[in-house]
Design a protein around this motif. Structure first.
Motif, PDB file in Angstrom:
ATOM      1  N   CYS A  98       0.855  -1.187   0.000  1.00  0.00           N
ATOM      2  CA  CYS A  98       0.000   0.000   0.000  1.00  0.00           C
ATOM      3  C   CYS A  98       0.893   1.240   0.000  1.00  0.00           C
ATOM      4  O   CYS A  98       1.779   1.368   0.833  1.00  0.00           O
ATOM      5  CB  CYS A  98      -0.880  -0.019   1.251  1.00  0.00           C
ATOM      6  N   THR A  99       0.649   2.128  -0.933  1.00  0.00           N
ATOM      7  CA  THR A  99       1.417   3.365  -1.000  1.00  0.00           C
ATOM      8  C   THR A  99       0.557   4.505  -0.496  1.00  0.00           C
ATOM      9  O   THR A  99      -0.588   4.654  -0.917  1.00  0.00           O
ATOM     10  CB  THR A  99       1.845   3.657  -2.450  1.00  0.00           C
ATOM     11  N   VAL A 100       1.099   5.278   0.422  1.00  0.00           N
ATOM     12  CA  VAL A 100       0.387   6.428   0.977  1.00  0.00           C
ATOM     13  C   VAL A 100       1.238   7.663   0.732  1.00  0.00           C
ATOM     14  O   VAL A 100       2.435   7.664   1.013  1.00  0.00           O
ATOM     15  CB  VAL A 100       0.148   6.254   2.496  1.00  0.00           C
ATOM     16  N   ARG A 101       0.622   8.713   0.221  1.00  0.00           N
ATOM     17  CA  ARG A 101       1.340   9.964  -0.039  1.00  0.00           C
ATOM     18  C   ARG A 101       0.977  10.951   1.065  1.00  0.00           C
ATOM     19  O   ARG A 101      -0.122  11.491   1.099  1.00  0.00           O
ATOM     20  CB  ARG A 101       0.960  10.484  -1.414  1.00  0.00           C
ATOM     21  N   PHE A 102       1.898  11.160   1.979  1.00  0.00           N
ATOM     22  CA  PHE A 102       1.705  12.071   3.112  1.00  0.00           C
ATOM     23  C   PHE A 102       2.040  13.503   2.719  1.00  0.00           C
ATOM     24  O   PHE A 102       2.971  13.730   1.953  1.00  0.00           O
ATOM     25  CB  PHE A 102       2.674  11.714   4.254  1.00  0.00           C
ATOM     26  N   PRO A 103       1.340  14.473   3.301  1.00  0.00           N
ATOM     27  CA  PRO A 103       1.840  15.847   3.209  1.00  0.00           C
ATOM     28  C   PRO A 103       3.220  15.870   3.888  1.00  0.00           C
ATOM     29  O   PRO A 103       3.435  15.167   4.886  1.00  0.00           O
ATOM     30  CB  PRO A 103       0.828  16.661   4.008  1.00  0.00           C
ATOM     31  N   VAL A 104       4.144  16.640   3.344  1.00  0.00           N
ATOM     32  CA  VAL A 104       5.531  16.634   3.828  1.00  0.00           C
ATOM     33  C   VAL A 104       5.615  16.883   5.333  1.00  0.00           C
ATOM     34  O   VAL A 104       6.301  16.158   6.061  1.00  0.00           O
ATOM     35  CB  VAL A 104       6.379  17.674   3.057  1.00  0.00           C
ATOM     36  N   GLU A 105       4.891  17.891   5.821  1.00  0.00           N
ATOM     37  CA  GLU A 105       4.984  18.248   7.247  1.00  0.00           C
ATOM     38  C   GLU A 105       4.488  17.112   8.137  1.00  0.00           C
ATOM     39  O   GLU A 105       5.089  16.817   9.164  1.00  0.00           O
ATOM     40  CB  GLU A 105       4.184  19.520   7.546  1.00  0.00           C
ATOM     41  N   LEU A 106       3.389  16.468   7.736  1.00  0.00           N
ATOM     42  CA  LEU A 106       2.845  15.360   8.529  1.00  0.00           C
ATOM     43  C   LEU A 106       3.800  14.175   8.510  1.00  0.00           C
ATOM     44  O   LEU A 106       4.020  13.529   9.536  1.00  0.00           O
ATOM     45  CB  LEU A 106       1.467  14.952   8.005  1.00  0.00           C
ATOM     46  N   HIS A 107       4.392  13.899   7.360  1.00  0.00           N
ATOM     47  CA  HIS A 107       5.334  12.784   7.263  1.00  0.00           C
ATOM     48  C   HIS A 107       6.506  12.984   8.221  1.00  0.00           C
ATOM     49  O   HIS A 107       6.925  12.055   8.908  1.00  0.00           O
ATOM     50  CB  HIS A 107       5.835  12.635   5.822  1.00  0.00           C
ATOM     51  N   GLU A 108       7.032  14.191   8.269  1.00  0.00           N
ATOM     52  CA  GLU A 108       8.154  14.478   9.168  1.00  0.00           C
ATOM     53  C   GLU A 108       7.767  14.221  10.618  1.00  0.00           C
ATOM     54  O   GLU A 108       8.532  13.644  11.390  1.00  0.00           O
ATOM     55  CB  GLU A 108       8.620  15.918   8.981  1.00  0.00           C
ATOM     56  N   VAL A 109       6.544  14.622  11.000  1.00  0.00           N
ATOM     57  CA  VAL A 109       6.068  14.427  12.376  1.00  0.00           C
ATOM     58  C   VAL A 109       5.914  12.934  12.685  1.00  0.00           C
ATOM     59  O   VAL A 109       6.332  12.463  13.751  1.00  0.00           O
ATOM     60  CB  VAL A 109       4.718  15.163  12.593  1.00  0.00           C
ATOM     61  N   VAL A 110       5.342  12.180  11.742  1.00  0.00           N
ATOM     62  CA  VAL A 110       5.105  10.755  11.973  1.00  0.00           C
ATOM     63  C   VAL A 110       6.424   9.981  12.005  1.00  0.00           C
ATOM     64  O   VAL A 110       6.614   9.097  12.842  1.00  0.00           O
ATOM     65  CB  VAL A 110       4.138  10.176  10.915  1.00  0.00           C
ATOM     66  N   VAL A 111       7.351  10.307  11.128  1.00  0.00           N
ATOM     67  CA  VAL A 111       8.660   9.643  11.137  1.00  0.00           C
ATOM     68  C   VAL A 111       9.375   9.917  12.458  1.00  0.00           C
ATOM     69  O   VAL A 111       9.975   9.013  13.056  1.00  0.00           O
ATOM     70  CB  VAL A 111       9.525  10.084   9.930  1.00  0.00           C
ATOM     71  N   GLN A 112       9.290  11.145  12.949  1.00  0.00           N
ATOM     72  CA  GLN A 112       9.912  11.479  14.236  1.00  0.00           C
ATOM     73  C   GLN A 112       9.252  10.712  15.376  1.00  0.00           C
ATOM     74  O   GLN A 112       9.921  10.210  16.271  1.00  0.00           O
ATOM     75  CB  GLN A 112       9.839  12.989  14.503  1.00  0.00           C
ATOM     76  N   ALA A 113       7.923  10.586  15.336  1.00  0.00           N
ATOM     77  CA  ALA A 113       7.206   9.836  16.369  1.00  0.00           C
ATOM     78  C   ALA A 113       7.620   8.365  16.361  1.00  0.00           C
ATOM     79  O   ALA A 113       7.806   7.759  17.422  1.00  0.00           O
ATOM     80  CB  ALA A 113       5.698   9.964  16.165  1.00  0.00           C
ATOM     81  N   ALA A 114       7.787   7.798  15.172  1.00  0.00           N
ATOM     82  CA  ALA A 114       8.229   6.403  15.069  1.00  0.00           C
ATOM     83  C   ALA A 114       9.630   6.237  15.647  1.00  0.00           C
ATOM     84  O   ALA A 114       9.899   5.298  16.400  1.00  0.00           O
ATOM     85  CB  ALA A 114       8.198   5.943  13.609  1.00  0.00           C
ATOM     86  N   SER A 115      10.501   7.169  15.325  1.00  0.00           N
ATOM     87  CA  SER A 115      11.870   7.129  15.852  1.00  0.00           C
ATOM     88  C   SER A 115      11.876   7.283  17.377  1.00  0.00           C
ATOM     89  O   SER A 115      12.546   6.529  18.080  1.00  0.00           O
ATOM     90  CB  SER A 115      12.700   8.228  15.205  1.00  0.00           C
ATOM     91  N   ASP A 116      11.096   8.248  17.870  1.00  0.00           N
ATOM     92  CA  ASP A 116      11.024   8.485  19.320  1.00  0.00           C
ATOM     93  C   ASP A 116      10.487   7.260  20.068  1.00  0.00           C
ATOM     94  O   ASP A 116      10.861   7.009  21.212  1.00  0.00           O
ATOM     95  CB  ASP A 116      10.133   9.690  19.629  1.00  0.00           C
ATOM     96  N   ALA A 117       9.592   6.516  19.407  1.00  0.00           N
ATOM     97  CA  ALA A 117       9.002   5.325  20.025  1.00  0.00           C
ATOM     98  C   ALA A 117       9.911   4.099  19.907  1.00  0.00           C
ATOM     99  O   ALA A 117       9.583   3.035  20.413  1.00  0.00           O
ATOM    100  CB  ALA A 117       7.640   5.040  19.400  1.00  0.00           C
TER     101      ALA A 117
END
Length: 76
Positions: free
Chosen positions: A23-42
């Motif tokens: 499944c390919t999901v196209r995130f808005p750039v700002e949201l992607h940055e927030v979610v990637v950071q949350a994944a890293s923080d977790a």
């Protein structure tokens, strides 16, 4: 005639996570940055695993977004 040796399959690598659907999901750039950071923080080493856990937690908590009137159904 030369002898060909067959090497046994390696048992290394990750354990199977079961059947999956690509499944390919196209995130808005700002949201992607927030979610990637949350994944890293977790402590996730896989963005994919984080997204699956995030969606499953939302589903179990009953916080999926409500229906959007006037929208075509997914796959239409």
């Amino acid at each position: 005639m030369t002898e060909h040796r067959v090497r046994p399959r390696s048992q290394g690598g990750r354990k199977s996570k079961g059947d999956r659907v690509p499944c390919t999901v196209r995130f808005p750039v700002e949201l992607h940055e927030v979610v990637v950071q949350a994944a890293s923080d977790a402590g996730y080493d896989s963005f994919q695993d984080f997204m699956i856990d995030l969606v499953e937690a939302a589903r179990q908590a009953g916080i999926f977004p409500p229906a959007r009137p006037g929208r075509l159904p997914i796959g239409a």
